[in-house]
Write a protein that holds these residues in place. Structure first.
Motif, mmCIF file in Angstrom:
data_model
loop_
_atom_site.group_PDB
_atom_site.id
_atom_site.type_symbol
_atom_site.label_atom_id
_atom_site.label_comp_id
_atom_site.label_asym_id
_atom_site.label_seq_id
_atom_site.Cartn_x
_atom_site.Cartn_y
_atom_site.Cartn_z
ATOM 1 N N MET A 67 1.110 9.312 -12.721
ATOM 2 C CA MET A 67 0.407 8.052 -12.913
ATOM 3 C C MET A 67 0.765 7.045 -11.826
ATOM 4 N N ASN A 68 -0.254 6.392 -11.316
ATOM 5 C CA ASN A 68 -0.057 5.277 -10.391
ATOM 6 C C ASN A 68 -0.594 4.054 -11.095
ATOM 7 N N PRO A 69 0.181 3.033 -11.366
ATOM 8 C CA PRO A 69 1.443 2.676 -10.734
ATOM 9 C C PRO A 69 2.722 3.092 -11.483
ATOM 10 N N VAL A 79 0.831 -1.215 0.000
ATOM 11 C CA VAL A 79 0.000 0.000 0.000
ATOM 12 C C VAL A 79 0.869 1.270 0.000
ATOM 13 N N ALA A 80 0.335 2.341 -0.616
ATOM 14 C CA ALA A 80 1.149 3.556 -0.832
ATOM 15 C C ALA A 80 1.172 4.466 0.397
ATOM 16 N N ASP A 81 1.699 3.974 1.509
ATOM 17 C CA ASP A 81 2.093 4.886 2.580
ATOM 18 C C ASP A 81 3.512 4.567 2.989
ATOM 19 N N ASN A 112 -4.058 1.228 -13.453
ATOM 20 C CA ASN A 112 -4.433 2.337 -12.582
ATOM 21 C C ASN A 112 -4.701 1.842 -11.166
ATOM 22 N N TYR A 113 -4.610 2.782 -10.244
ATOM 23 C CA TYR A 113 -4.982 2.558 -8.849
ATOM 24 C C TYR A 113 -6.374 1.902 -8.833
ATOM 25 N N PRO A 114 -6.526 0.710 -8.239
ATOM 26 C CA PRO A 114 -7.766 -0.054 -8.430
ATOM 27 C C PRO A 114 -9.076 0.709 -8.168
ATOM 28 N N SER A 124 -9.013 15.166 -12.066
ATOM 29 C CA SER A 124 -7.595 14.808 -12.073
ATOM 30 C C SER A 124 -7.118 14.436 -10.670
ATOM 31 N N ASP A 125 -6.789 13.169 -10.505
ATOM 32 C CA ASP A 125 -6.271 12.673 -9.224
ATOM 33 C C ASP A 125 -4.769 12.972 -9.191
ATOM 34 N N GLU A 126 -4.397 13.958 -8.363
ATOM 35 C CA GLU A 126 -2.993 14.386 -8.300
ATOM 36 C C GLU A 126 -2.446 14.183 -6.895
ATOM 37 N N ILE A 127 -2.849 13.105 -6.275
ATOM 38 C CA ILE A 127 -2.461 12.835 -4.892
ATOM 39 C C ILE A 127 -0.939 12.666 -4.754
ATOM 40 N N HIS A 128 -0.277 12.241 -5.838
ATOM 41 C CA HIS A 128 1.181 12.034 -5.775
ATOM 42 C C HIS A 128 1.977 13.222 -6.325
ATOM 43 N N ALA A 129 1.297 14.371 -6.521
ATOM 44 C CA ALA A 129 1.935 15.518 -7.189
ATOM 45 C C ALA A 129 3.131 16.082 -6.439
ATOM 46 N N SER A 159 -1.506 13.930 2.230
ATOM 47 C CA SER A 159 -1.462 12.603 2.853
ATOM 48 C C SER A 159 -0.277 11.725 2.457
ATOM 49 N N LYS A 160 -0.022 11.613 1.150
ATOM 50 C CA LYS A 160 1.052 10.704 0.705
ATOM 51 C C LYS A 160 2.423 11.271 1.054
ATOM 52 N N THR A 161 2.581 12.571 0.811
ATOM 53 C CA THR A 161 3.899 13.199 0.940
ATOM 54 C C THR A 161 4.370 13.291 2.386
ATOM 55 N N LEU A 215 -8.182 11.597 -14.899
ATOM 56 C CA LEU A 215 -6.738 11.596 -15.127
ATOM 57 C C LEU A 215 -6.069 11.190 -13.818
ATOM 58 N N CYS A 216 -5.010 10.412 -13.922
ATOM 59 C CA CYS A 216 -4.203 10.105 -12.737
ATOM 60 C C CYS A 216 -2.803 10.622 -13.056
ATOM 61 N N ASN A 217 -2.409 11.706 -12.393
ATOM 62 C CA ASN A 217 -1.149 12.383 -12.715
ATOM 63 C C ASN A 217 -0.517 12.923 -11.434
ATOM 64 N N PRO A 219 -12.808 13.971 3.008
ATOM 65 C CA PRO A 219 -12.009 13.011 3.776
ATOM 66 C C PRO A 219 -11.009 12.190 2.963
ATOM 67 N N GLY A 220 -11.085 12.243 1.648
ATOM 68 C CA GLY A 220 -10.122 11.463 0.872
ATOM 69 C C GLY A 220 -10.308 11.706 -0.611
ATOM 70 N N VAL A 221 -9.259 11.439 -1.353
ATOM 71 C CA VAL A 221 -9.300 11.607 -2.809
ATOM 72 C C VAL A 221 -10.294 10.619 -3.430
ATOM 73 N N VAL A 222 -10.386 9.419 -2.849
ATOM 74 C CA VAL A 222 -11.314 8.419 -3.410
ATOM 75 C C VAL A 222 -12.744 8.963 -3.392
ATOM 76 N N GLN A 223 -13.138 9.576 -2.267
ATOM 77 C CA GLN A 223 -14.492 10.166 -2.217
ATOM 78 C C GLN A 223 -14.640 11.248 -3.278
ATOM 79 N N GLY A 224 -13.529 11.943 -3.561
ATOM 80 C CA GLY A 224 -13.568 13.011 -4.561
ATOM 81 C C GLY A 224 -13.833 12.481 -5.959
ATOM 82 N N PHE A 225 -13.089 11.427 -6.359
ATOM 83 C CA PHE A 225 -13.354 10.946 -7.732
ATOM 84 C C PHE A 225 -14.657 10.172 -7.820
ATOM 85 N N ASN A 226 -15.091 9.590 -6.687
ATOM 86 C CA ASN A 226 -16.420 8.959 -6.680
ATOM 87 C C ASN A 226 -17.507 10.016 -6.917
HETATM 88 C C1 LIG Z 1 -3.792 7.536 -7.217
HETATM 89 C C2 LIG Z 1 -4.385 7.435 -5.835
HETATM 90 N N1 LIG Z 1 -5.542 8.065 -5.574
HETATM 91 C C3 LIG Z 1 -6.109 8.006 -4.359
HETATM 92 C C4 LIG Z 1 -5.547 7.278 -3.330
HETATM 93 C C5 LIG Z 1 -6.220 7.200 -1.994
HETATM 94 O O1 LIG Z 1 -6.557 8.486 -1.555
HETATM 95 P P1 LIG Z 1 -7.337 8.741 -0.228
HETATM 96 O O2 LIG Z 1 -6.741 7.905 0.850
HETATM 97 O O3 LIG Z 1 -7.139 10.216 -0.005
HETATM 98 O O4 LIG Z 1 -8.768 8.410 -0.500
HETATM 99 C C6 LIG Z 1 -4.345 6.600 -3.570
HETATM 100 C C7 LIG Z 1 -3.736 5.784 -2.510
HETATM 101 O O5 LIG Z 1 -2.867 5.003 -2.712
HETATM 102 C C8 LIG Z 1 -3.745 6.693 -4.844
HETATM 103 O O6 LIG Z 1 -2.586 6.092 -5.116
#
Ligand SMILES: Cc1ncc(COP(=O)(O)O)c(C=O)c1O
Length: 389
Positions: free
Chosen positions: A176-178, A40-42, A124-126, A204-209, A239-241, A172-174, A98-105
């Motif tokens: 890109m993960n993975p 997992v990406a932490d 892509n991130y599942p 645009s999911d830029e959580i790793h920016a 969160s990630k950084t 967009l995932c930028n 509360p999270g990027v996942v809720q955002g793209f949902n």
């Molecule tokens: C591309 C990407 N988006 C979102 C998330 C999860 O984001 P959050 O925990 O803010 O919902 C991750 C976590 O690994 C990720 O890699």
């Protein structure tokens, strides 16, 4: 540019933090087994001291009711966007969640539909790859191709998907993960023109920016592109950084007032309040940790390069990427299941299958040098003993 001496760097990130006793998801998966979790990406690194101190001070105040973002926090985000990414965003454009996942949902629920198409990169991130399934919406998957030994989104597929009349939304995932590729300015400009021409909304999911390892590479936020400003939601987080993902906090940047109101309304049906402590941690991270951030990038760069050295000339094809602490390993020459083989050698990686690519593995190298060196010894044994097809 901030530069830290090697000796200081070695001291700062030499030790991984023990996380099993704190019920870390990453470590609990293999509890009781001699497995180094690298999935997992932490990070197995302590958060920066200013973040810890800000949290301690807030905890000492002793009340934890619902809390809204405050002006200095909003300013902190905008100053960070300007400093790191050259984006002059307005504080009123921010939506906390509360999270990027809720955002793209929420973006999917709002701008996707069963009768239209949503474009999604693969691998892509599942949760992002599967976002349309949750709502029964139409999707067009576009793959990645190697260009000068760098994984990039397949432009032929992307152009044809964006020009299809049914396409209404692009995720967009930028970076890109993975794969860890950062979209170049010329690619973003070209993408923006296509989305504008075909009236496609961009989430645009830029959580790793903020994990750009290559000093010559710049991250280009979607919302900062003139042709995307009025048709985009950019999702970011500290969160990630800064290793605060468990505090659960992210922010969306939506310049268009009408879209922002619609997004907020959809979000209110999908999620609850943002964690009060996470807001405190985010402000400290974005205002008081620039030196730590620069040192972290240097540490991650070193481990990425060491990993590349370990894998050079072996049966695992690894293309060191410009961003993220994730390595995308191509093990398709192996005659065994890569995930199982690594596990048998004491390494718990992410199976590429979940990202849409069987035969690949994703390795998270964000740990201290102690754990990393042990992991590299195990990796060498795993790679040299893997039977080939
Ligand atoms: C591309 C990407 N988006 C979102 C998330 C999860 O984001 P959050 O925990 O803010 O919902 C991750 C976590 O690994 C990720 O890699």
């Amino acid at each position: 540019m901030y530069s830290i001496h090697d000796a200081d760097l070695a001291r700062m990130f030499s030790q991984s933090v023990p996380r099993l006793e704190d019920h870390a998801d990453k470590w609990r998966r293999y509890a009781g087994q001699d497995v180094i979790p690298m999935w997992v990406a932490d990070m197995d690194l302590a958060s920066p001291q200013p973040v810890i101190e800000a949290l301690q001070a807030r905890v000492a105040r002793g009340h934890f009711g619902y809390t809204k973002a405050w002006p200095s926090l909003q300013q902190a985000v905008c100053a960070w966007l300007e400093r790191q990414h050259g984006w002059a965003a307005d504080p009123s454009w921010l939506v906390w969640l509360p999270g990027v996942v809720q955002g793209f949902n929420a973006a999917q629920k709002l701008w996707g539909s069963a009768t239209s198409q949503t474009v999604i990169q693969t691998p892509n991130y599942p949760p992002l790859r599967n976002v349309t399934e949750k709502y029964g919406h139409g999707q067009t998957l576009i793959g990645s191709v190697l260009e000068n030994d760098v994984w990039r989104t397949d432009w032929n597929a992307l152009e044809s998907a964006l020009s299809a009349p049914e396409t209404r939304l692009l995720h967009l995932c930028n970076p890109m993960n993975p794969e860890g590729t950062v979209w170049r300015q010329d690619d973003i400009t070209r993408l923006a023109a296509l989305c504008d021409q075909h009236d496609v909304m961009v989430c645009s999911d830029e959580i790793h920016a903020d994990l750009i390892l290559e000093t010559s590479v710049k991250h280009c936020p979607a919302g900062a592109q003139p042709l995307l400003t009025q048709r985009s939601v950019t999702l970011m987080a500290a969160s990630k950084t800064f290793n605060i993902a468990g505090l659960a906090c992210a922010f969306a940047i939506i310049p268009n007032a009408y879209q922002r109101a619609a997004f907020k309304d959809t979000l209110s049906h999908e999620t609850g309040e943002v964690n009060a402590l996470a807001l405190v941690a985010t402000e400290a991270a974005l205002t008081r940790c620039d030196d730590w951030h620069a040192a972290l990038l240097q540490h991650l760069r070193q481990q990425r390069d060491q990993l590349a050295t370990v894998l050079k000339g072996t049966s695992v094809h690894y293309r060191p990427a410009s961003a993220t602490h994730l390595a995308w390993l191509d093990c398709r020459d192996w005659a065994v299941n890569p995930y199982e083989h690594m596990l048998a050698h004491g390494l718990g990686l992410s199976d590429g299958d979940a990202f849409g690519c069987p035969g690949f593995l994703r390795l998270n190298f964000a740990c201290g040098t102690d754990l990393f060196e042990l992991a590299m010894e195990r990796l060498t044994r795993a790679v040299t003993s893997a039977p080939l097809k």
